[in-house]
Design a protein around this motif. Structure first.
Motif, mmCIF file in Angstrom:
data_model
loop_
_atom_site.group_PDB
_atom_site.id
_atom_site.type_symbol
_atom_site.label_atom_id
_atom_site.label_comp_id
_atom_site.label_asym_id
_atom_site.label_seq_id
_atom_site.Cartn_x
_atom_site.Cartn_y
_atom_site.Cartn_z
ATOM 1 N N ALA A 40 0.828 -1.216 0.000
ATOM 2 C CA ALA A 40 0.000 0.000 0.000
ATOM 3 C C ALA A 40 0.862 1.266 0.000
ATOM 4 C CB ALA A 40 -0.924 -0.004 1.220
ATOM 5 N N ALA A 41 1.882 1.300 0.842
ATOM 6 C CA ALA A 41 2.740 2.485 0.913
ATOM 7 C C ALA A 41 3.549 2.655 -0.369
ATOM 8 C CB ALA A 41 3.671 2.392 2.127
ATOM 9 N N SER A 42 3.975 1.555 -0.973
ATOM 10 C CA SER A 42 4.739 1.637 -2.217
ATOM 11 C C SER A 42 3.893 2.207 -3.347
ATOM 12 C CB SER A 42 5.264 0.248 -2.619
ATOM 13 O OG SER A 42 6.177 -0.230 -1.678
ATOM 14 N N VAL A 43 2.656 1.748 -3.449
ATOM 15 C CA VAL A 43 1.761 2.269 -4.483
ATOM 16 C C VAL A 43 1.474 3.749 -4.218
ATOM 17 C CG1 VAL A 43 -0.579 2.110 -5.452
ATOM 18 C CG2 VAL A 43 0.767 0.033 -5.063
ATOM 19 N N PHE A 44 1.238 4.100 -2.956
ATOM 20 C CA PHE A 44 0.999 5.502 -2.601
ATOM 21 C C PHE A 44 2.182 6.380 -3.005
ATOM 22 C CE2 PHE A 44 1.778 8.912 0.476
ATOM 23 C CZ PHE A 44 0.650 9.699 0.260
ATOM 24 N N LEU A 45 3.389 5.978 -2.637
ATOM 25 C CA LEU A 45 4.580 6.767 -2.966
ATOM 26 C C LEU A 45 4.795 6.844 -4.476
ATOM 27 C CD1 LEU A 45 6.946 5.479 -0.144
ATOM 28 C CD2 LEU A 45 6.120 7.823 -0.411
ATOM 29 N N ALA A 46 4.593 5.729 -5.179
ATOM 30 C CA ALA A 46 4.774 5.731 -6.635
ATOM 31 C C ALA A 46 3.735 6.622 -7.310
ATOM 32 C CB ALA A 46 4.682 4.305 -7.171
#
Length: 126
Positions: A40-46
């Motif tokens: 979730a955090a990776s998709v948010f940051l990307a």
């Protein structure tokens, strides 16, 4: 929604490396919770870095949001009773969650930065 591919891949690879620790320690539930957070955090940051421009305020919020989410996750994990045993009270859990989450978040992002650098070097060389 446009995702910044190097940010996404760097964070996912870094997260997988960090999640090997709870797996090696025999904590599969912690690894599962961590996996959900990392994705979730990776998709948010990307998605955030996939935007054309970010103001300084937006960039600060982009960094703070996943960190605060990590603090919340660690606080809940540390304060949740396991098998009917009592765990730390919420104040102690929040303090410990803050310390652990900050270290984990910084380590995760530093390794993700290194992964992105390697990807850039390989792309330039290839």
């Amino acid at each position: 929604m446009v995702l910044d591919r190097p940010v996404l891949l760097g964070n996912l690879v870094s997260g997988a490396v960090w999640l090997a620790v709870p797996v090696a320690l025999g904590a599969p539930v912690l690894a599962l919770v961590g996996s959900a957070y990392v994705v979730a955090a990776s998709v948010f940051l990307a998605a955030a870095y996939g935007r054309e421009t970010l103001t300084r305020k937006q960039e600060a919020l982009v960094w703070a949001a996943p960190w605060l989410a990590a603090v919340a996750v660690w606080t809940v994990v540390l304060a949740t009773p396991v098998d009917g045993t009592s765990r730390a009270d919420w104040t102690v859990a929040l303090w410990a969650g803050l310390v652990i989450a900050t270290g984990c978040y910084l380590g995760w992002q530093l390794l993700a930065l290194a992964v992105r650098q390697v990807m850039t070097w390989r792309a330039a060389a290839g």
